[in-house]
Scaffold this active site. Sequence first.
Site, PDB file in Angstrom:
ATOM      1  N   GLY A  81     -21.363 -30.163  -5.818  1.00 26.97           N
ATOM      2  CA  GLY A  81     -20.753 -30.761  -6.991  1.00 26.97           C
ATOM      3  C   GLY A  81     -20.965 -32.268  -7.023  1.00 26.97           C
ATOM      4  O   GLY A  81     -21.951 -32.732  -7.570  1.00 26.97           O
ATOM      5  N   SER A 176     -26.823 -28.108  -2.604  1.00 32.98           N
ATOM      6  CA  SER A 176     -26.568 -29.232  -3.501  1.00 32.98           C
ATOM      7  C   SER A 176     -25.795 -30.334  -2.779  1.00 32.98           C
ATOM      8  O   SER A 176     -26.226 -30.781  -1.728  1.00 32.98           O
ATOM      9  CB  SER A 176     -25.847 -28.752  -4.759  1.00 32.98           C
ATOM     10  OG  SER A 176     -25.925 -29.714  -5.776  1.00 32.98           O
ATOM     11  N   HIS A 357     -32.046 -24.012  -8.792  1.00 29.21           N
ATOM     12  CA  HIS A 357     -31.142 -24.800  -7.957  1.00 29.21           C
ATOM     13  C   HIS A 357     -30.284 -23.927  -7.042  1.00 29.21           C
ATOM     14  O   HIS A 357     -30.062 -24.265  -5.889  1.00 29.21           O
ATOM     15  CB  HIS A 357     -30.259 -25.660  -8.853  1.00 29.21           C
ATOM     16  CG  HIS A 357     -29.482 -26.717  -8.131  1.00 29.21           C
ATOM     17  ND1 HIS A 357     -30.086 -27.693  -7.367  1.00 29.21           N
ATOM     18  CD2 HIS A 357     -28.143 -26.963  -8.047  1.00 29.21           C
ATOM     19  CE1 HIS A 357     -29.163 -28.497  -6.850  1.00 29.21           C
ATOM     20  NE2 HIS A 357     -27.981 -28.061  -7.244  1.00 29.21           N
TER      21      HIS A 357
END
Length: 385
Positions: A81, A176, A357
Amino acid sequence: MAQARGRLYGLLLLCFSCKWVSTAPTEHLISSLPGQPQVSFRQYSGYINVDESAGTNLFYYFVEAQSNASSQPLALWLNGGPGCSSIGGGAFTELGPFYPNGKGDGLRINPYSWNKVANVLFLESPAGVGWSYSRIPAGYRYNDARVANESLVFLLRWFQRFPEYSERPLFLTGESYAGHYIPQLALLMARHNGRMSRGAAAFGFNLHGILMGHLVETSKEGSDEVDVCIDHELTRYLNHPTVQRALHANLTSLPYAWEACSDIVDYKYEDQLEDMLPLLKDLVKSRVRIWIFSGDQDSVVPLTGTRSQLTTLAHHLRLKTMIPYSAWYANGQVGGWVEAYEESLGLVYATVRGAAHMVPYAQPERALILFSSFLHAQPLPSRSS
């Protein structure tokens, strides 16, 4: 923030001297999730308090391996995030044992769940993500250091509840912005183990390696690549009161619904620009196994940047190339490309063909092959395999 860090360090010192007493977490055992297919492995979920003063409680979901759970390793999964859910992303969209069904009122089996080869722990971090929460407004202000410290406290206290896993090989995995979370947590674990060697801690982490999707974070993680249907189905499922009761979640009746990514977390922007290569360099030197993967269709963190950084890292450390950049295979097809350094495959970069992703969502079978190879420090399958 300084006071918050002080409280966390105090908690860490308390944990360093704690005694490991077996307390079966029967209150966290999930009997069955609504609409769940029958399975033979056990599931647990609930809250672990990581800061009494702020009332910070982090939510977790844990699934035992589908077979031989008592001898399989333990993997912690973190989404990024910052502010996105590991339950919604990792557990119920990407690599957990279930996906939501077409109506959002039940579950279906994920045939490529990572708990086929490991016990898997999903953590909602920081507070404000998913069902994790704090009792004070300042409890939602975060930076990388606070996330790492709270994650360390979480693990120490989780192992108190699950002492049978404390000596298992432990792997940190995620994607991420977890590319920030994981290296910083790994270094704190190494420092904790150093305190143990000096008699200041009663427990040491059996950390074997880290597996991360991407290195460079250029924008906030989202769910734009996930099918809108599964996103809607999952949101409906996890917000149903019977599901939350079964998961022992939302016990304090939070004033907001569960969402895949949170707007509540107030995260320090400057930390998002920090270079993680110096930390990875220290981890490589300490012999922690590091594998990095990228989807070859990732538009959020393009593979070229990640590969370039890993090549630079290997050059600076003068690592020997063991596997030159070449194709790896899955069921007779090219699964992606891989480059490996050191005889023990201590530093590996791999791409996954056809993935964007969120690699385990886009290519679940190839992601499982990658994960299994990483756990056992085995080369990814070649054409002749």
